[in-house]
Enzyme design. Structure first.
Site, mmCIF file in Angstrom:
data_model
loop_
_atom_site.group_PDB
_atom_site.id
_atom_site.type_symbol
_atom_site.label_atom_id
_atom_site.label_comp_id
_atom_site.label_asym_id
_atom_site.label_seq_id
_atom_site.Cartn_x
_atom_site.Cartn_y
_atom_site.Cartn_z
ATOM 1 N N LYS A 115 0.824 -1.214 0.000
ATOM 2 C CA LYS A 115 0.000 0.000 0.000
ATOM 3 C C LYS A 115 0.860 1.267 0.000
ATOM 4 O O LYS A 115 0.437 2.302 -0.502
ATOM 5 C CB LYS A 115 -0.960 -0.009 1.191
ATOM 6 C CG LYS A 115 -2.059 -1.053 1.047
ATOM 7 C CD LYS A 115 -3.282 -0.707 1.857
ATOM 8 C CE LYS A 115 -4.432 -1.658 1.511
ATOM 9 N NZ LYS A 115 -5.679 -1.313 2.213
ATOM 10 N N LYS A 197 -8.413 -13.969 -9.145
ATOM 11 C CA LYS A 197 -9.678 -14.095 -8.412
ATOM 12 C C LYS A 197 -10.594 -12.905 -8.707
ATOM 13 O O LYS A 197 -10.131 -11.809 -9.041
ATOM 14 C CB LYS A 197 -9.414 -14.215 -6.908
ATOM 15 C CG LYS A 197 -8.965 -12.936 -6.225
ATOM 16 C CD LYS A 197 -8.855 -13.167 -4.724
ATOM 17 C CE LYS A 197 -8.454 -11.871 -4.019
ATOM 18 N NZ LYS A 197 -8.390 -12.035 -2.548
ATOM 19 N N LYS A 200 -13.561 -7.069 -5.849
ATOM 20 C CA LYS A 200 -14.393 -5.870 -5.886
ATOM 21 C C LYS A 200 -13.594 -4.631 -6.260
ATOM 22 O O LYS A 200 -14.160 -3.609 -6.615
ATOM 23 C CB LYS A 200 -15.100 -5.655 -4.545
ATOM 24 C CG LYS A 200 -14.213 -5.647 -3.315
ATOM 25 C CD LYS A 200 -15.050 -5.466 -2.067
ATOM 26 C CE LYS A 200 -14.236 -5.602 -0.781
ATOM 27 N NZ LYS A 200 -14.208 -6.962 -0.278
#
Length: 332
Positions: A115, A197, A200
């Site tokens: 991140k 995968k 979202k």
């Protein structure tokens, strides 16, 4: 016999996907009916603050996420369900655990490094402290088992390390949690990149099915799903796109992969996509209908969240009181 505590925190980011519903929630729905376990699920809104949020959007998204999980079938009479920020003991235990966390181990965490690279303009202390808050979430409830994917083992390891470090410094206080990695839930892949995968956060809107997608959107996305160059319906590593569609169909119908392959044999790829899309629409229709009811009744949602908060706080207070006594803080 005391029930084992299962704990999971869910960040209110984006929408619950078909992959979440089939891969994780299907197992949670089974666990809530198992008399051996008490399941605790929080909307991990404090964790989401490591990224800058638009307050009104963030608030609405958290409420929507809470409603989505209820719509999927999680029963507040069988599970403790609440918003993380409503139980202040999460933040308080985090500070105590910070004092037992070494800077080196926090800075080595994969998520912090990832991140930091993705958001170089916002490398904040919350980002580094994220695993400690996660450890507090877990240890606060004397958790025995944490449902995780194989890619989340590192975060559970720091919770285990902190539990053992605290227990060894004082005396047994925290359960040392174990991972609950289920092999039952099907792994649903992206419709546009079937070796990855379904996520979202995928920037390609055609890659992911949300449980709140309309019938038209679901069918459109399946029509555009990636397959391969031939017209054979077969399950195998060399056919990831077709295998993904077969897995989705089998999961929606509640049948084995072999049985799904037999049912789908002889179809063209276009007909296959339509059949799989229809199976998803049928499965999600009651979920979407239930969500539409829940989201209109904010007062009802807040009542459920309040009841969950009271149950969670009752457990959390006892743990924190014990921790404060162990470290020598004055208590009135």
């Amino acid at each position: 016999m005391d029930k084992k505590i299962i704990y999971s925190g869910i960040q209110p980011t984006g929408l619950v996907t078909l992959g979440n519903y089939i891969g994780a929630l299907s197992n949670w729905l089974k666990l809530q009916n198992d008399e051996n376990y008490q399941c605790i699920y929080s909307i991990a809104d404090l964790h989401s603050l490591t990224v800058r949020q638009v307050p009104s959007e963030f608030r609405n998204r958290a409420i929507s996420f809470f409603a989505q999980y209820l719509a999927c079938g999680l029963d507040p009479q069988k599970n403790i369900m609440y918003f993380q920020s409503h139980v202040h003991e999460h933040a308080e235990l985090t500070w105590i655990l910070n004092c037992f966390t070494y800077v080196g181990e926090a800075s080595r965490m994969t998520q912090f490094k990832d991140k930091s690279q993705k958001h170089p303009d916002n490398i904040n202390m919350g980002l580094m402290d994220y695993p400690v808050l996660m450890a507090a979430d877990i240890l606060l409830y004397n958790t025995s088992l944490v449902p995780i994917g194989v890619d989340q083992k590192q975060h559970l390891e720091i919770a285990r390390d902190l539990a053992m470090r605290f227990n060894n410094t004082y005396s047994p206080t925290f359960n040392v949690p174990e991972p609950l990695i289920s092999g039952v839930g099907a792994k649903i892949k992206s419709l546009q990149n079937p070796i990855a995968k379904m996520s979202k956060s995928d920037p390609n809107e055609n890659a992911t099915i949300s449980i709140l997608d309309s019938t038209d959107d679901i069918m459109r996305k399946f029509k555009r799903a990636v397959t391969d160059s031939d017209n054979e319906i077969r399950y195998g590593e060399d056919k990831p796109g077709i295998s993904n569609l077969i897995t989705i169909y089998a999961s929606c119908k509640g049948i084995a992969i072999d049985a799904a392959v037999k049912e789908l044999q002889g179809l063209s790829y276009a007909a296959l996509k339509e059949m799989v899309g229809c199976s998803v629409v049928d499965m999600l229709a009651p979920v979407k209908a239930r969500y539409d009811e829940l989201i209109k009744d904010k007062e009802g949602l807040f009542k459920i969240a309040k009841e969950g908060q009271e149950q969670a706080s009752s457990i959390a207070r006892k743990t924190l009181r014990k921790v404060y006594k162990k470290v020598g803080l004055v208590q009135l």
